[in-house]
Motif scaffolding. Structure first.
Motif, PDB file in Angstrom:
ATOM      1  N   LYS A 272       0.815  -1.217   0.000  1.00  0.00           N
ATOM      2  CA  LYS A 272       0.000   0.000   0.000  1.00  0.00           C
ATOM      3  C   LYS A 272       0.847   1.266   0.000  1.00  0.00           C
ATOM      4  O   LYS A 272       0.339   2.361  -0.287  1.00  0.00           O
ATOM      5  CB  LYS A 272      -0.949   0.008   1.198  1.00  0.00           C
ATOM      6  CG  LYS A 272      -0.275   0.203   2.546  1.00  0.00           C
ATOM      7  CD  LYS A 272      -1.288   0.101   3.676  1.00  0.00           C
ATOM      8  CE  LYS A 272      -0.624   0.239   5.055  1.00  0.00           C
ATOM      9  NZ  LYS A 272      -1.597   0.043   6.162  1.00  0.00           N
ATOM     10  N   ASP A 275       3.409   2.843  -5.407  1.00  0.00           N
ATOM     11  CA  ASP A 275       2.564   3.089  -6.570  1.00  0.00           C
ATOM     12  C   ASP A 275       3.483   3.486  -7.722  1.00  0.00           C
ATOM     13  O   ASP A 275       4.178   4.504  -7.651  1.00  0.00           O
ATOM     14  CB  ASP A 275       1.571   4.218  -6.262  1.00  0.00           C
ATOM     15  CG  ASP A 275       0.672   4.558  -7.442  1.00  0.00           C
ATOM     16  OD1 ASP A 275       0.858   3.975  -8.520  1.00  0.00           O
ATOM     17  OD2 ASP A 275      -0.205   5.423  -7.286  1.00  0.00           O
ATOM     18  N   GLU A 276       3.507   2.676  -8.775  1.00  0.00           N
ATOM     19  CA  GLU A 276       4.434   2.948  -9.881  1.00  0.00           C
ATOM     20  C   GLU A 276       4.137   4.269 -10.568  1.00  0.00           C
ATOM     21  O   GLU A 276       4.976   4.802 -11.305  1.00  0.00           O
ATOM     22  CB  GLU A 276       4.385   1.811 -10.904  1.00  0.00           C
ATOM     23  CG  GLU A 276       3.037   1.592 -11.545  1.00  0.00           C
ATOM     24  CD  GLU A 276       3.025   0.425 -12.504  1.00  0.00           C
ATOM     25  OE1 GLU A 276       2.108   0.352 -13.340  1.00  0.00           O
ATOM     26  OE2 GLU A 276       3.947  -0.423 -12.427  1.00  0.00           O
ATOM     27  N   ASN A 277       2.982   4.831 -10.320  1.00  0.00           N
ATOM     28  CA  ASN A 277       2.633   6.146 -10.881  1.00  0.00           C
ATOM     29  C   ASN A 277       2.688   7.250  -9.823  1.00  0.00           C
ATOM     30  O   ASN A 277       2.203   8.365 -10.065  1.00  0.00           O
ATOM     31  CB  ASN A 277       1.227   6.088 -11.491  1.00  0.00           C
ATOM     32  CG  ASN A 277       1.146   5.122 -12.659  1.00  0.00           C
ATOM     33  OD1 ASN A 277       2.014   5.123 -13.534  1.00  0.00           O
ATOM     34  ND2 ASN A 277       0.117   4.276 -12.671  1.00  0.00           N
ATOM     35  N   GLY A 278       3.274   6.936  -8.666  1.00  0.00           N
ATOM     36  CA  GLY A 278       3.341   7.920  -7.589  1.00  0.00           C
ATOM     37  C   GLY A 278       4.178   9.144  -7.936  1.00  0.00           C
ATOM     38  O   GLY A 278       5.061   9.092  -8.796  1.00  0.00           O
ATOM     39  N   GLN A 300      11.746   2.319  -7.728  1.00  0.00           N
ATOM     40  CA  GLN A 300      10.413   2.268  -7.129  1.00  0.00           C
ATOM     41  C   GLN A 300       9.876   3.682  -6.885  1.00  0.00           C
ATOM     42  O   GLN A 300      10.647   4.640  -6.777  1.00  0.00           O
ATOM     43  CB  GLN A 300      10.445   1.512  -5.792  1.00  0.00           C
ATOM     44  CG  GLN A 300      10.795   0.037  -5.906  1.00  0.00           C
ATOM     45  CD  GLN A 300      10.859  -0.625  -4.553  1.00  0.00           C
ATOM     46  OE1 GLN A 300      11.604  -0.220  -3.675  1.00  0.00           O
ATOM     47  NE2 GLN A 300      10.049  -1.664  -4.359  1.00  0.00           N
ATOM     48  N   ARG A 301       8.534   3.781  -6.793  1.00  0.00           N
ATOM     49  CA  ARG A 301       7.878   5.040  -6.464  1.00  0.00           C
ATOM     50  C   ARG A 301       6.901   4.787  -5.323  1.00  0.00           C
ATOM     51  O   ARG A 301       6.347   3.681  -5.182  1.00  0.00           O
ATOM     52  CB  ARG A 301       7.153   5.622  -7.678  1.00  0.00           C
ATOM     53  CG  ARG A 301       8.052   5.823  -8.885  1.00  0.00           C
ATOM     54  CD  ARG A 301       7.313   6.476 -10.028  1.00  0.00           C
ATOM     55  NE  ARG A 301       7.116   7.890  -9.803  1.00  0.00           N
ATOM     56  CZ  ARG A 301       8.019   8.828 -10.108  1.00  0.00           C
ATOM     57  NH1 ARG A 301       9.177   8.485 -10.637  1.00  0.00           N
ATOM     58  NH2 ARG A 301       7.759  10.098  -9.877  1.00  0.00           N
ATOM     59  N   SER A 303       3.430   5.559  -3.001  1.00  0.00           N
ATOM     60  CA  SER A 303       2.051   6.047  -3.078  1.00  0.00           C
ATOM     61  C   SER A 303       1.952   7.343  -2.275  1.00  0.00           C
ATOM     62  O   SER A 303       2.894   7.735  -1.565  1.00  0.00           O
ATOM     63  CB  SER A 303       1.109   5.001  -2.491  1.00  0.00           C
ATOM     64  OG  SER A 303       1.370   4.822  -1.097  1.00  0.00           O
ATOM     65  N   THR A 304       0.813   7.997  -2.356  1.00  0.00           N
ATOM     66  CA  THR A 304       0.615   9.218  -1.579  1.00  0.00           C
ATOM     67  C   THR A 304       0.758   8.932  -0.092  1.00  0.00           C
ATOM     68  O   THR A 304       1.381   9.701   0.654  1.00  0.00           O
ATOM     69  CB  THR A 304      -0.778   9.808  -1.866  1.00  0.00           C
ATOM     70  OG1 THR A 304      -0.870  10.113  -3.269  1.00  0.00           O
ATOM     71  CG2 THR A 304      -0.996  11.080  -1.064  1.00  0.00           C
TER      72      THR A 304
END
Length: 442
Positions: A272, A275-278, A300-301, A303-304
């Motif tokens: 959690k 997020d790969e688009n974070g 890696q990225r 998440s919010t």
């Protein structure tokens, strides 16, 4: 390397029946590796089993560190176990092989070491032993170095962060063999040619080492003496700095900015938090180790939610590793988050590029441990480091000068690195052509 002429080829070829090799000389044989001998796993031992003297044990770590042609029995690699816990099943006779059965990267799958030693040797944990029926296996040692042979293993291993190489995988890999006398002649020829190339590579390595020393020396000179060779000097009172221009200061880093530690969302492996688009990249020690001066990409990225539980940094910010590759500074060019293996400087009053150069000398860490390995840094030790501090106008000139000078040195190093890569590729190409019968040398 030029093309292979007809004179360099064997008189006739036949299909090997092996996808990765194609045709082989008509008098060579193709067979599964298991027909070359017996296989066993290595000996499992703990740190408590290690003694200062006893029988030598080689584990998978030493195999990954070896040159793949023989076990490196230098004192810094070999460990010892008392004879009382020795196990005959883990013995590695001269002429046999030890394979690492795990690897942290796909390229390392298939790493093997050839035991060319006459001492008592045991295989340690995470290893597989191949005891050959016939003494001597230098030809196979060269074959095992080729990407063509290792590709069989890479296509069959399983794993994500760690890859596992089983006895079954090794046993059913295919090998090709000339007659024994020809194997020995090929190995002798490759020994001579590889020694020549290795000597050339060693020379380039020394030149690269000198280039690195020149760069570090130039950085050290400029950040402690400035750009005016005629400037009057005074003692700084700090060993690593020495004399500085009389109008410069010496100041603790904590007086230029507080030193704070990064933070991690916990538990760090909870999906959690990623997020790969974070918006924010997640910085690991490995990302910094793989980068040079600037951090431009991570694997890696966050998440919010993950980013909210870490420490956010922005393009132009400097931070310093205090774990793994300890003491390495880096300047980010991306939005990122750092964990507690890094420290950062929230209110830095000077150009971060200058502080980057100061850290890159490695000298501020003197007395704090062995740089890069045993160094122990935290917010207090970093904050109490003294650095030379020129006026801000000189700092900008120093940064511009070092940018230009280091770019020139880096260009020289890049040419040497390319030369080394070419030599390494030549070595691999020669080995591959010879041990697969594409080139005749005897």
């Amino acid at each position: 390397m030029g093309g292979i002429t007809m004179k360099q080829q064997y008189d006739s070829y036949k299909p090997s029946g092996i996808d990765w090799i194609g045709d082989i000389p008509s008098h060579w044989k193709a067979m599964p590796l298991k027909r070359q001998g017996t296989m066993n796993t290595g000996l499992t031992f703990t740190k408590a089993d290690l003694v200062e003297c006893g029988d030598a044990v080689v584990s998978y770590g030493q195999i990954h560190s070896s040159k793949n042609d023989q076990v490196n029995l230098t004192e810094d690699l070999v460990r010892y176990i008392p004879k009382s816990i020795s196990n005959v099943s883990a013995l590695v006779p001269q002429g046999s092989f030890i394979f690492a059965d795990t690897s942290e990267d796909l390229e390392g799958c298939g790493n093997a070491a050839y035991n060319n030693s006459d001492r008592v040797l045991y295989a340690g944990y995470h290893t597989i032993i191949l005891r050959r029926k016939n003494i001597g296996g230098k030809y196979l040692a060269y074959l095992f170095q080729t990407d063509t042979w290792r590709s069989q293993i890479r296509s069959r291993v399983s794993g994500v962060k760690v890859y596992s190489v089983t006895q079954a995988i090794l046993a059913t890999t295919s090998i090709i063999l000339p007659p024994l006398a020809e194997q020995e002649a090929i190995a002798a020829w490759l020994d001579e040619k590889c020694q020549e190339i290795d000597a050339a590579i060693a020379k380039v390595d020394r030149e690269i080492e000198l280039i690195d020393e020149l760069k570090q020396s130039e950085i050290s000179r400029v950040v402690t003496r400035g750009l005016n060779p005629d400037a009057p000097l005074r003692p700084s009172g700090i060993d690593w700095i020495g004399d500085i221009p009389s109008h410069w200061k010496c100041i603790k880093i904590k007086h230029l900015s507080p030193v704070l530690r990064g933070a991690s969302p916990r538990p760090i492996d909870d999906p959690k938090y990623f997020d790969e688009n974070g918006e924010f990249s997640w910085v690991r020690i490995a990302d910094v180790t793989a980068s040079e001066r600037y951090l431009e990409i991570t694997s890696q990225r966050l998440s919010t939610l993950g980013a909210s539980l870490s420490v956010k940094r922005y393009p132009g910010d400097l931070f310093l590793s205090i774990a793994g590759t300890v003491g390495k500074p880096i300047i980010t060019r991306i939005k990122c988050c750092i964990h507690d293996g890094f420290v950062w400087f929230p209110l830095l009053k000077i150009n971060p590029e200058y502080l980057y150069y100061v850290f890159m000398t490695g000298q501020p860490y003197r007395g704090l441990g062995k740089f890069g390995t045993q160094l122990n840094l935290n917010t207090d030790t970093v904050g109490n480091i003294f650095i030379p501090l020129p006026p801000s106008s000189e700092i900008e000139l120093i940064v511009r000068f070092l940018d230009k000078k280091c770019a020139e040195i880096d260009e020289l190093k890049a040419k040497l690195t390319k030369k080394r890569e070419t030599l390494t590729e030549l070595r691999q190409s020669i080995i591959s052509e010879v041990v697969t019968g594409k080139r005749k040398v005897i």
